[in-house]
Structures are given as C-alpha cells and as structure tokens.
Write a protein that holds these residues in place. Structure first.
Motif, short mmCIF file in Angstrom:
data_model
loop_
_atom_site.label_atom_id
_atom_site.label_comp_id
_atom_site.label_asym_id
_atom_site.label_seq_id
_atom_site.Cartn_x
_atom_site.Cartn_y
_atom_site.Cartn_z
N MET A 291 -10.11 3.22 -20.93
CA MET A 291 -10.69 1.98 -21.47
C MET A 291 -10.11 1.72 -22.86
N GLU B 16 -9.60 -2.14 -18.75
CA GLU B 16 -9.92 -0.93 -17.99
C GLU B 16 -9.21 -1.04 -16.65
N CYS C 170 -16.38 -3.27 -13.56
CA CYS C 170 -17.20 -2.50 -14.49
C CYS C 170 -18.68 -2.80 -14.27
N LYS C 171 -19.51 -1.80 -14.56
CA LYS C 171 -20.96 -1.98 -14.47
C LYS C 171 -21.45 -2.55 -15.80
N VAL C 172 -21.95 -3.77 -15.76
CA VAL C 172 -22.32 -4.47 -16.99
C VAL C 172 -23.84 -4.68 -17.02
N ILE D 276 -20.95 -2.09 -21.14
CA ILE D 276 -19.91 -2.18 -20.11
C ILE D 276 -19.45 -0.76 -19.78
N GLU D 277 -19.66 -0.40 -18.53
CA GLU D 277 -19.37 0.97 -18.11
C GLU D 277 -18.27 0.99 -17.07
N GLY D 278 -17.18 1.69 -17.42
CA GLY D 278 -16.11 1.96 -16.47
C GLY D 278 -15.91 3.47 -16.48
N SER D 279 -14.70 3.90 -16.84
CA SER D 279 -14.48 5.34 -16.99
C SER D 279 -15.24 5.88 -18.20
N ARG E 118 -18.27 4.38 -21.47
CA ARG E 118 -19.26 3.32 -21.69
C ARG E 118 -19.13 2.74 -23.09
#
Ligand SMILES: [Zn+2]
Ligand SMILES: [Zn+2]
Length: 248
Positions: A1, A26, A129-131, A147-150, A152
């Motif tokens: 990220m 990301e 991504c988990k937002v 915002i969460e990918g690899s 946060r």
C-alpha cells in the motif's frame, strides 16, 4: 500500500500548494481521497486519469471538494474521446445540499454512492479494499475513513476529538490525521477540528503504528505543529507535504 500526498493545506493553500487530496494505491488500484483545489494537477503528476478506480470525499467543504468539478470534466472528456471506458465510483456525503445536488448530476463521469445512506456500520468493498466510514464531529456531514488492503490506513477527514475516531483508528498501520492548529487555537477549533497535540493524543489512545499530520494552516510553522503532535503522541510524527509518498 502506498500513500501519496497531493495537497495538505486548509482552508487555502500556500504559494504553489494544494488543499486536501491523497492518493492511496494498492495492488494496481488507485483511490483518490478528497479533491481540494489544486489536487487534480498534482494527481496527474502521478497517474493517468483512466487508471482511477474510486474517489472518496470525506465531506463537501471547498478545501476538500473544489477539484471534483474539473475531475468530472477530465473523466467525461476521456470517455468521450475513447481514452477511457468507465465511470468512476464516487462516495460522498449529502451536505451542503447545493453542492451535493450539483455533483449527483455528474453521472457521465461517476457512479454516485451516498455515504449518509449506507446502512450502519457503513462498510463497502471499494477498488478491492475494505472501506469503513465513521461520522466525524464537524459542522457538515463529514466522515473519517478506514481503508484496509494488505495494511490498514485511516484518515481522520475533518473532525473534532471523539471516541469514535479512536475506535476507527485503533491499531492502524498508518493514521493520517488533521492537525488544524496549535495549542493556542484549542478553544477556537474545539467543535470542528483537532489541534496538532490532540491529533497526537488521539493517535496514542488508538495505538496507531505511525502518525502523519496534515490539514495545515498555511501561515503556521510546520515544525511547531510537529513538535506539539509529537508531545501528544510520545513518538515521532511525520508531516504530510505535496508529493511525499509513504509506503505501508
Ligand atoms: Zn471541513
Ligand atoms: Zn478542511
């Protein structure tokens, strides 16, 4: 990220500067967070418009918003001229009504998603991504964003000190937090914004791994803001500046 700062000033920029705007990338996806004045030209230094996957607006104050009007034209033109073949998801709150009602008509450039209308706890998968959006304490509908990918990433948006932001930021790998003033501004800012020291204290309470402060009043000496934020955080604090990149 990777986070790239496009603009960091509020409510107006320094010479050749830009107001709020951040590019988060990301796995080949690109999210633009806030579109303050000066942000589009800086975005184009880093990427082509057709590679933009989503735009998130924390709120509709001008220093976070104004370049949405030129971004709209850039996307519409690219689609019309065959350089692009998609509309970009745009997440935004509803107020003030006059700005919201104008922007919601930009349907040739954007697919419109209204954050206020998302069911609690306002979560969505955006560009892979988990937002999560959490309401801020501000004089307009405004949101803090996780915002969460690899990793946060959490962005405060504009907000006064509040428990909900501590909760959202807890354990973040990188916390980008507004620091609108010095200790002397505490009373003036208290309903709507954070001082640098409060940004540091909030980051400490949330146990974030890394704190970057932003949303700087252009007349202030940034090292003073940094010093007060570091006193609050108890660790080193970094400053957002246009063109700076941060790897998470
Ligand atoms: Zn604001
Ligand atoms: Zn602002």
């Amino acid at each position: 990220m990777k986070l790239t700062v496009l603009g960091c000033w509020a409510p107006y920029p320094r010479v050749s500067g830009a107001c709020s705007g951040y590019l988060l990338q990301e796995k080949g996806r690109s999210l633009l967070i806030d579109t303050g004045n000066g942000v589009l030209s800086r975005l184009l230094q880093h990427m082509d418009i057709q590679d933009l996957d989503a735009v998130l607006l924390s709120h509709l104050h001008p220093d976070h918003l104004m370049d949405i009007y030129s971004l709209r034209h850039a996307i519409e033109s690219a689609n019309r001229e065959g350089r692009m073949d998609k509309r970009v998801p745009l997440y935004l709150p509803t107020g003030p009504a006059e700005d919201f009602n104008r922007i919601r008509e930009f349907t040739k450039a954007f697919t419109i998603h209204v954050i206020d209308e998302m069911p609690e706890p306002r979560e969505a998968v955006i560009a892979g991504c988990k937002v999560k959006f959490t309401p801020g304490k501000h004089n307009l509908p405004a949101y803090s964003i996780s915002i969460e990918g690899s990793k946060r990433f959490v962005y405060s948006g504009d907000t006064a000190y509040q428990e909900e932001l501590i909760k959202l930021a807890t354990g973040a790998d990188l916390f980008l937090c507004e620091a609108s003033g010095l200790d002397q501004d505490t009373e003036y800012l208290q309903e709507n914004h954070l001082t640098a020291r409060q940004a540091g204290e909030l980051a400490k309470a949330a146990g974030v791994k890394r704190l970057i402060i932003t949303h700087f009043y252009p007349e202030y000496v940034l090292s003073e803001l940094q010093k007060q934020a570091e006193e609050g955080f108890g660790q080193r604090v970094e400053l957002a500046r246009e063109g700076a990149t941060f790897e998470l």
